[in-house]
Design a protein around this motif. Structure first.
Motif, mmCIF file in Angstrom:
data_model
loop_
_atom_site.group_PDB
_atom_site.id
_atom_site.type_symbol
_atom_site.label_atom_id
_atom_site.label_comp_id
_atom_site.label_asym_id
_atom_site.label_seq_id
_atom_site.Cartn_x
_atom_site.Cartn_y
_atom_site.Cartn_z
ATOM 1 N N LYS A 1 -28.848 -0.679 14.222
ATOM 2 C CA LYS A 1 -29.648 -1.906 14.294
ATOM 3 C C LYS A 1 -28.694 -3.046 14.598
ATOM 4 O O LYS A 1 -27.720 -3.267 13.879
ATOM 5 C CB LYS A 1 -30.301 -2.158 12.938
ATOM 6 N N VAL A 2 -29.006 -3.746 15.667
ATOM 7 C CA VAL A 2 -28.172 -4.870 16.078
ATOM 8 C C VAL A 2 -28.698 -6.143 15.413
ATOM 9 O O VAL A 2 -29.904 -6.353 15.339
ATOM 10 C CB VAL A 2 -28.229 -5.004 17.617
ATOM 11 N N VAL A 3 -27.772 -6.956 14.912
ATOM 12 C CA VAL A 3 -28.176 -8.245 14.350
ATOM 13 C C VAL A 3 -27.996 -9.302 15.431
ATOM 14 O O VAL A 3 -26.892 -9.480 15.968
ATOM 15 C CB VAL A 3 -27.308 -8.622 13.124
ATOM 16 N N ALA A 4 -29.092 -9.987 15.765
ATOM 17 C CA ALA A 4 -29.049 -11.053 16.772
ATOM 18 C C ALA A 4 -29.435 -12.363 16.092
ATOM 19 O O ALA A 4 -30.422 -12.416 15.374
ATOM 20 C CB ALA A 4 -30.026 -10.735 17.898
ATOM 21 N N VAL A 5 -28.621 -13.384 16.325
ATOM 22 C CA VAL A 5 -28.883 -14.678 15.680
ATOM 23 C C VAL A 5 -29.304 -15.699 16.728
ATOM 24 O O VAL A 5 -28.605 -15.875 17.735
ATOM 25 C CB VAL A 5 -27.619 -15.188 14.943
ATOM 26 N N ASP A 6 -30.422 -16.324 16.488
ATOM 27 C CA ASP A 6 -30.866 -17.407 17.369
ATOM 28 C C ASP A 6 -29.929 -18.597 17.156
ATOM 29 O O ASP A 6 -29.813 -19.107 16.041
ATOM 30 C CB ASP A 6 -32.322 -17.769 17.027
ATOM 31 N N CYS A 7 -29.234 -19.012 18.219
ATOM 32 C CA CYS A 7 -28.191 -20.047 18.056
ATOM 33 C C CYS A 7 -28.776 -21.403 17.671
ATOM 34 O O CYS A 7 -28.058 -22.243 17.127
ATOM 35 C CB CYS A 7 -27.381 -20.199 19.342
ATOM 36 N N GLN A 8 -30.055 -21.637 17.941
ATOM 37 C CA GLN A 8 -30.646 -22.931 17.580
ATOM 38 C C GLN A 8 -31.237 -22.912 16.180
ATOM 39 O O GLN A 8 -30.929 -23.752 15.344
ATOM 40 C CB GLN A 8 -31.700 -23.333 18.605
#
Ligand SMILES: Cc1cc2nc3c(=O)[nH]c(=O)nc-3n(C[C@H](O)[C@H](O)[C@H](O)COP(=O)(O)OP(=O)(O)OC[C@H]3O[C@@H](n4cnc5c(N)ncnc54)[C@H](O)[C@@H]3O)c2cc1C
Length: 384
Positions: A195-202
């Protein structure tokens, strides 16, 4: 994105030229693809190159025939697939009495290049007669002995990257811009599903994407991305290259110059009615950090330009003509101890030790991204 709402086969980290080409290749091969780009597509290294799709004539000097042949094959592919964006242009090599590479050596190089290109249309080269020397503008003719003209290609690097990714998205690739890869969760060492963790930069919200493969195409951030999964860095050298953009068009074709200050080569490149001049090579060591053109780089480029085009005036006059400067950073894997100029630009693809399906790419060229993408997708398919 909602938690767990996305399941794909491959997550690609980075929306530069390599990430875009890999997404397109994987999607075309029937894989479900998601691209994470922490900024906007094609705005980093892939917007700051010399914008040449070329075989790399100068790599012949370091006997990298395999690399030159592969680049020439890649050039052919790009011209066939993206004829509006990758176009052949005339390249010129002026040779002076004092040039480090004499005319006979340049000629041998061009014969070799022609042979490796194996292209009846654009493979050839010619020696200009003196009346034709004006094709490269008001070049200094003192001690000028020969001018050779051959063919190579030019592109708009950022537009090409965006087009590759648009084509992938049109085939089904999910693209998330302003979204940063931030690690893996619930990943079991040696297991393929992660599972990849993706962070919304805003908004800083964290989302998860389930996938079987991750391809780290994050360019100069490659080791920073590896640190997010606690993998050791690969030994690399970061090398800054800068360009000046001048408000006038100096030559109709691309002029390939030998620096009079060291052993390097420089290009004068016509660009949208103006001229690009580059590049430099400044080692940043093994630490990638923010970069901008230095005064020393600027002077290096201007002094070389004035040597070959003295009619442009003085350093002060050139400084007034600069409409833009830009810098990019190359990643050179430390696979040998040669100087930066002669070191191999070959690409290194490394599987993470704990997660074999996590592949990181080090180095490479804009020219070869379609071919590197093929290799990456072949590595993925090998595991299936
Ligand atoms: C000065 C210079 C001149 C060059 N000239 C040429 C040339 O004329 N011809 C040629 O063939 N090659 C040239 N090259 C090489 C070429 O530009 C590069 O090989 C190519 O652009 C690299 O593309 P990339 O996709 O690997 O990296 P990038 O374009 O840098 O893309 C990496 C992307 O990853 C994103 N990213 C990083 N970390 C994360 C994260 N955690 N999460 C999400 N996204 C992330 C970044 O925002 C970036 O957009 C040149 C290079 C330089 C520096």
């Amino acid at each position: 994105m909602q938690e767990n709402d996305l399941v794909v086969d491959v997550v690609i980290i980075g929306g530069g030229a390599l990430g875009a080409a890999t997404a397109l290749r994987a999607q075309t091969q029937g894989l479900r693809v998601c691209v994470l780009e922490q900024g906007q597509v094609g705005e980093q290294t892939s917007a700051n190159s010399s914008k040449l799709i070329h075989g790399g004539l100068r790599y012949l000097e370091s006997l990298q025939f395999g690399l030159v042949k592969e680049c020439l094959r890649a050039r052919k592919r790009f011209i066939a697939d993206y004829p509006q964006l990758v176009t052949m242009n005339k390249f010129y090599i002026p040779v002076y009495k004092y040039s480090k590479r004499p005319a006979w050596l340049v000629k041998i190089g061009l014969y070799l290049y022609q042979w490796l290109a194996n292209d009846s249309h654009y493979g050839g080269f010619k020696t200009l007669n003196e009346q034709q020397w004006s094709e490269i503008g008001a070049i200094n003719q003192q001690q000028l002995v020969s001018v050779f003209q051959y063919w190579d290609a030019q592109t708009d690097d950022k537009q090409l990257t965006q087009q590759l990714l648009n084509d992938a998205v049109a085939k089904g690739t999910k693209l998330f811009t302003q979204t940063r890869f931030d690690g893996l969760t619930e990943a079991v060492e040696g297991e393929s599903l992660v599972k990849v963790v993706a962070v919304d930069c805003q908004t800083k919200t964290r989302q998860h994407i389930r996938c079987s493969y991750v391809v780290n195409c994050s360019g100069p951030w490659v080791n920073q991305v590896l640190s997010k999964i606690n993998e050791p860095s690969v030994s690399v050298e970061f090398v800054q290259g800068s360009h000046l953009q001048l408000d006038c068009q100096i030559s109709d074709g691309i002029v390939y110059l030998e620096s009079v200050l060291d052993n390097r080569v420089l290009f004068i490149i016509p660009w949208k009615g103006q001229t690009l001049l580059g590049t430099t090579e400044i080692s940043l060591g093994d630490n990638y950090h923010n970069h901008a053109i230095t005064v020393a780089e600027q002077n290096y480029l201007i002094d070389n330009l004035l040597h070959y085009y003295p009619q442009l005036g003085s350093r002060q006059e050139i400084l007034k003509r600069i409409t833009r400067t830009y810098s990019g950073v190359r990643v050179l894997p430390k696979i040998d101890a040669q100087s930066v100029f002669s070191r191999s630009r070959d690409t290194l693809m490394v599987r993470a030790t704990a997660y074999p399906n996590f592949i990181s790419v080090f180095g490479g060229k804009l020219t070869t991204v379609l071919i590197e993408a093929e290799k990456l997708v072949a590595m993925i398919n090998q595991q299936n």
